[in-house]
Design a protein around this motif. Structure first.
Motif, PDB file in Angstrom:
ATOM      1  N   ILE A  65       0.946  -1.055   0.041  1.00 20.90           N
ATOM      2  CA  ILE A  65      -0.040   0.041   0.088  1.00 20.90           C
ATOM      3  C   ILE A  65       0.877   1.277  -0.038  1.00 20.90           C
ATOM      4  CG2 ILE A  65      -1.795   1.181   1.188  1.00 20.90           C
ATOM      5  CD1 ILE A  65      -2.467  -1.447   2.666  1.00 20.90           C
ATOM      6  N   GLY A  66       0.736   2.282  -0.735  1.00 17.56           N
ATOM      7  CA  GLY A  66       1.361   3.539  -0.801  1.00 17.56           C
ATOM      8  C   GLY A  66       0.928   4.496  -2.139  1.00 17.56           C
ATOM      9  N   TYR A  67       2.084   5.182  -2.665  1.00 11.62           N
ATOM     10  CA  TYR A  67       1.710   6.102  -3.491  1.00 11.62           C
ATOM     11  C   TYR A  67       2.608   6.189  -4.577  1.00 11.62           C
ATOM     12  CZ  TYR A  67      -0.259  10.674  -4.760  1.00 11.62           C
ATOM     13  OH  TYR A  67      -0.739  11.823  -5.457  1.00 11.62           O
ATOM     14  N   MET A  68       2.121   6.330  -5.985  1.00 14.03           N
ATOM     15  CA  MET A  68       2.891   6.265  -7.146  1.00 14.03           C
ATOM     16  C   MET A  68       2.988   7.839  -7.692  1.00 14.03           C
ATOM     17  SD  MET A  68       2.962   4.701 -10.726  1.00 14.03           S
ATOM     18  CE  MET A  68       2.448   6.288 -11.745  1.00 14.03           C
ATOM     19  N   PHE A  69       4.376   8.247  -7.629  1.00  9.69           N
ATOM     20  CA  PHE A  69       4.754   9.651  -7.975  1.00  9.69           C
ATOM     21  C   PHE A  69       5.212   9.586  -9.760  1.00  9.69           C
ATOM     22  CE2 PHE A  69       5.167   9.618  -3.259  1.00  9.69           C
ATOM     23  CZ  PHE A  69       4.650  10.543  -2.866  1.00  9.69           C
ATOM     24  N   GLN A  70       4.557  10.321 -10.452  1.00 14.72           N
ATOM     25  CA  GLN A  70       5.020  10.174 -11.848  1.00 14.72           C
ATOM     26  C   GLN A  70       6.118  11.172 -12.018  1.00 14.72           C
ATOM     27  OE1 GLN A  70       2.315  10.976 -15.030  1.00 14.72           O
ATOM     28  NE2 GLN A  70       3.043   9.376 -16.294  1.00 14.72           N
ATOM     29  N   VAL A  71       7.117  10.877 -12.430  1.00 15.12           N
ATOM     30  CA  VAL A  71       8.335  11.615 -12.809  1.00 15.12           C
ATOM     31  C   VAL A  71       8.232  12.437 -13.890  1.00 15.12           C
ATOM     32  CG1 VAL A  71      10.807  12.025 -12.833  1.00 15.12           C
ATOM     33  CG2 VAL A  71       9.906  10.422 -11.126  1.00 15.12           C
ATOM     34  N   LYS A  72       7.900  11.533 -14.889  1.00  6.90           N
ATOM     35  CA  LYS A  72       7.691  12.032 -16.525  1.00  6.90           C
ATOM     36  C   LYS A  72       6.956  10.909 -17.015  1.00  6.90           C
ATOM     37  CE  LYS A  72      11.896   9.961 -18.264  1.00  6.90           C
ATOM     38  NZ  LYS A  72      12.951  10.119 -19.139  1.00  6.90           N
ATOM     39  N   GLU A  73       6.419  11.190 -18.151  1.00 12.93           N
ATOM     40  CA  GLU A  73       5.412  10.223 -19.031  1.00 12.93           C
ATOM     41  C   GLU A  73       6.305   8.949 -19.162  1.00 12.93           C
ATOM     42  OE1 GLU A  73       2.397   8.800 -20.835  1.00 12.93           O
ATOM     43  OE2 GLU A  73       2.709  10.812 -19.749  1.00 12.93           O
ATOM     44  N   GLY A  74       5.687   7.892 -18.571  1.00 11.64           N
ATOM     45  CA  GLY A  74       6.203   6.498 -18.984  1.00 11.64           C
ATOM     46  C   GLY A  74       7.125   6.066 -17.847  1.00 11.64           C
ATOM     47  N   PHE A  75       7.428   7.062 -16.752  1.00  9.99           N
ATOM     48  CA  PHE A  75       8.138   6.748 -15.608  1.00  9.99           C
ATOM     49  C   PHE A  75       7.936   7.152 -14.347  1.00  9.99           C
ATOM     50  CE2 PHE A  75      12.015   7.426 -12.823  1.00  9.99           C
ATOM     51  CZ  PHE A  75      12.184   6.101 -12.584  1.00  9.99           C
ATOM     52  N   GLY A  76       7.536   6.290 -13.241  1.00 16.65           N
ATOM     53  CA  GLY A  76       7.203   6.783 -12.029  1.00 16.65           C
ATOM     54  C   GLY A  76       7.626   6.064 -10.756  1.00 16.65           C
ATOM     55  N   ILE A  77       7.766   6.403  -9.737  1.00 17.57           N
ATOM     56  CA  ILE A  77       8.459   5.966  -8.479  1.00 17.57           C
ATOM     57  C   ILE A  77       7.346   5.665  -7.562  1.00 17.57           C
ATOM     58  CG2 ILE A  77       9.931   6.163  -6.464  1.00 17.57           C
ATOM     59  CD1 ILE A  77      11.873   7.992  -8.538  1.00 17.57           C
ATOM     60  N   SER A  78       7.269   4.461  -6.869  1.00 23.52           N
ATOM     61  CA  SER A  78       6.375   4.076  -5.733  1.00 23.52           C
ATOM     62  C   SER A  78       6.825   3.808  -4.525  1.00 23.52           C
ATOM     63  CB  SER A  78       5.368   2.701  -6.290  1.00 23.52           C
ATOM     64  OG  SER A  78       4.619   3.006  -7.618  1.00 23.52           O
ATOM     65  N   VAL A  79       6.187   4.363  -3.573  1.00 20.76           N
ATOM     66  CA  VAL A  79       6.724   4.145  -2.125  1.00 20.76           C
ATOM     67  C   VAL A  79       5.627   3.607  -1.570  1.00 20.76           C
ATOM     68  CG1 VAL A  79       7.557   5.186  -0.087  1.00 20.76           C
ATOM     69  CG2 VAL A  79       7.978   6.441  -2.190  1.00 20.76           C
ATOM     70  N   LEU A  80       5.992   2.265  -1.218  1.00 15.95           N
ATOM     71  CA  LEU A  80       5.010   1.139  -0.638  1.00 15.95           C
ATOM     72  C   LEU A  80       5.325   0.449   0.462  1.00 15.95           C
ATOM     73  CD1 LEU A  80       4.329  -0.906  -4.070  1.00 15.95           C
ATOM     74  CD2 LEU A  80       2.937   1.130  -3.059  1.00 15.95           C
ATOM     75  N   GLY A  81       4.513   0.424   1.527  1.00 15.33           N
ATOM     76  CA  GLY A  81       4.664  -0.226   2.527  1.00 15.33           C
ATOM     77  C   GLY A  81       4.049  -1.682   2.419  1.00 15.33           C
ATOM     78  N   GLU A  82       4.728  -2.687   2.918  1.00 16.75           N
ATOM     79  CA  GLU A  82       4.503  -4.128   2.897  1.00 16.75           C
ATOM     80  C   GLU A  82       3.828  -4.909   4.155  1.00 16.75           C
ATOM     81  OE1 GLU A  82       5.897  -7.620   0.047  1.00 16.75           O
ATOM     82  OE2 GLU A  82       7.513  -6.740   1.418  1.00 16.75           O
ATOM     83  N   LEU A  83       2.743  -5.538   4.233  1.00 18.34           N
ATOM     84  CA  LEU A  83       2.407  -6.200   5.358  1.00 18.34           C
ATOM     85  C   LEU A  83       1.520  -7.460   5.042  1.00 18.34           C
ATOM     86  CD1 LEU A  83      -0.801  -5.285   5.822  1.00 18.34           C
ATOM     87  CD2 LEU A  83      -0.044  -3.426   6.567  1.00 18.34           C
ATOM     88  N   GLY A  84       1.748  -8.342   5.688  1.00 21.14           N
ATOM     89  CA  GLY A  84       1.095  -9.678   5.408  1.00 21.14           C
ATOM     90  C   GLY A  84       1.556 -10.871   6.365  1.00 21.14           C
ATOM     91  N   TYR A  85       1.262 -12.005   5.898  1.00 20.52           N
ATOM     92  CA  TYR A  85       1.565 -13.327   6.478  1.00 20.52           C
ATOM     93  C   TYR A  85       2.722 -14.025   5.640  1.00 20.52           C
ATOM     94  CZ  TYR A  85       1.331 -18.378   7.099  1.00 20.52           C
ATOM     95  OH  TYR A  85       1.913 -19.813   7.152  1.00 20.52           O
ATOM     96  N   ALA A  86       3.848 -14.506   6.322  1.00 20.69           N
ATOM     97  CA  ALA A  86       4.793 -15.159   5.841  1.00 20.69           C
ATOM     98  C   ALA A  86       4.957 -16.440   6.427  1.00 20.69           C
ATOM     99  CB  ALA A  86       6.015 -14.479   5.849  1.00 20.69           C
ATOM    100  N   TRP A  87       5.400 -17.593   5.475  1.00 14.41           N
ATOM    101  CA  TRP A  87       5.687 -18.951   5.938  1.00 14.41           C
ATOM    102  C   TRP A  87       7.304 -19.170   5.373  1.00 14.41           C
ATOM    103  CZ3 TRP A  87       6.930 -23.335   2.740  1.00 14.41           C
ATOM    104  CH2 TRP A  87       6.907 -24.704   3.604  1.00 14.41           C
ATOM    105  N   ASP A  88       8.224 -19.590   6.346  1.00 12.89           N
ATOM    106  CA  ASP A  88       9.361 -20.132   5.963  1.00 12.89           C
ATOM    107  C   ASP A  88       9.729 -21.451   6.584  1.00 12.89           C
ATOM    108  OD1 ASP A  88      10.673 -17.503   4.905  1.00 12.89           O
ATOM    109  OD2 ASP A  88       9.311 -16.841   6.556  1.00 12.89           O
ATOM    110  N   PHE A  89      10.483 -22.337   5.784  1.00  9.41           N
ATOM    111  CA  PHE A  89      10.878 -23.623   6.207  1.00  9.41           C
ATOM    112  C   PHE A  89      12.279 -23.684   5.761  1.00  9.41           C
ATOM    113  CE2 PHE A  89      11.360 -28.088   5.377  1.00  9.41           C
ATOM    114  CZ  PHE A  89      10.966 -28.584   6.560  1.00  9.41           C
ATOM    115  N   TYR A  90      13.085 -24.103   6.648  1.00  5.15           N
ATOM    116  CA  TYR A  90      14.647 -24.291   6.507  1.00  5.15           C
ATOM    117  C   TYR A  90      14.843 -25.842   6.881  1.00  5.15           C
ATOM    118  CZ  TYR A  90      14.334 -19.385   7.271  1.00  5.15           C
ATOM    119  OH  TYR A  90      14.150 -18.138   7.378  1.00  5.15           O
ATOM    120  N   LEU A  91      15.546 -26.531   6.121  1.00  8.19           N
ATOM    121  CA  LEU A  91      15.889 -27.810   6.178  1.00  8.19           C
ATOM    122  C   LEU A  91      17.525 -28.053   6.002  1.00  8.19           C
ATOM    123  CD1 LEU A  91      15.082 -31.076   6.437  1.00  8.19           C
ATOM    124  CD2 LEU A  91      14.999 -30.822   3.806  1.00  8.19           C
TER     125      LEU A  91
END
Length: 257
Positions: A65-91
């Motif tokens: 979730i965040g915001y995209m800033f368009q720098v110029k036509e065809g190029f933009g920069i998004s600043v996004l926060g990330e949250l959720g559920y993760a499963w990790d397994f190590y053998l």
């Protein structure tokens, strides 16, 4: 009065130009599924104990979730926060070492293990994921786009499991394979007590292709390269880091670049 009108006109023109330049800027939301596999890499303390490179697997369900800033036509920069559920397994484990110990067989007969033994360890964590993922968005015109993200954060294990399997190939008295297994379920407080740090740090690079159905709604098909810094046991500092490669599929709401 003329100066005030001129000043207000200048502000209006500046705001109009700014609005035009950032016309494609806006709120961005991405919901996705991801999963992959890779290598579990021992730290120095684990190597000293004889552990080698193992396998790692990961999967997650996340929202960006965040915001995209368009720098110029065809190029933009998004600043996004990330949250959720993760499963990790190590053998991980030790294979081919020689171990001697006294063991009691069925019927109360004692014997000494003299064969080659193997030790396999399993670590699994269910975590809350929280991070930051800036993205560089490239528009190809029409319905197509590409985004490259570089970010990271932490996974906070809520529950987990620690398991071990010891395999003995043979003994001086009994020429057969013996196995001993143990599984320990971990709660959040157990993880805090046993590990330092009690969180999994992560970094990742993402490559996403976007296919837009409308100006603001599309699907993303992607690839990620990720690295985890897994918890280490407090007493012996034993632990593994991992490097994973995986695929991701998601739904995107937000402006095109």
């Amino acid at each position: 009065m003329k100066k005030i009108k001129k000043f207000l006109l200048t502000i209006a023109i500046t705001m109009a130009l700014g609005t035009s330049a950032f016309a494609a800027s806006g709120f961005e939301f991405l919901f996705q599924l991801a999963g992959g596999a890779g290598a579990a890499i021992p730290n120095k303390e684990a190597k000293d104990l004889g552990f080698g490179t193992g396998l790692s697997f990961d999967a997650d369900i996340s929202a960006q979730i965040g915001y995209m800033f368009q720098v110029k036509e065809g190029f933009g920069i998004s600043v996004l926060g990330e949250l959720g559920y993760a499963w990790d397994f190590y053998l991980t484990g030790i294979d081919g070492g020689t171990l001697s110990s006294n063991t009691t067989a069925a019927g109360g007969v004692e014997y000494t293990v003299e064969g080659k033994d193997g030790l396999s360890l399993r670590q699994c964590y269910h975590s809350f994921k929280l991070g930051l993922l800036p993205k560089f968005n490239i528009g190809f015109g029409g319905r197509h786009g590409l985004a490259i993200g570089i970010g990271g954060g932490v996974k906070i294990p809520i529950t987990g499991n620690y398991g071990a399997t010891i395999t003995t190939v043979g003994t001086s008295q009994v020429k057969e394979e013996l196995q001993y297994e143990q599984d320990i379920n971990l709660k959040r407080q157990d993880i805090v007590d046993l590990y330092s740090p009690s969180v999994i740090g992560y970094m990742k690079v993402t490559f996403d292709y976007y296919l837009f159905f409308t100006d603001n709604i599309g699907m993303n098909f992607g690839l990620y390269l990720g690295g985890d810094f897994a918890p280490k046991l407090k007493d012996v500092k034993y632990g593994y880091n991992s490097f994973d490669i995986g695929l991701q599929l998601g739904f995107r709401f937000g402006p095109k670049a």
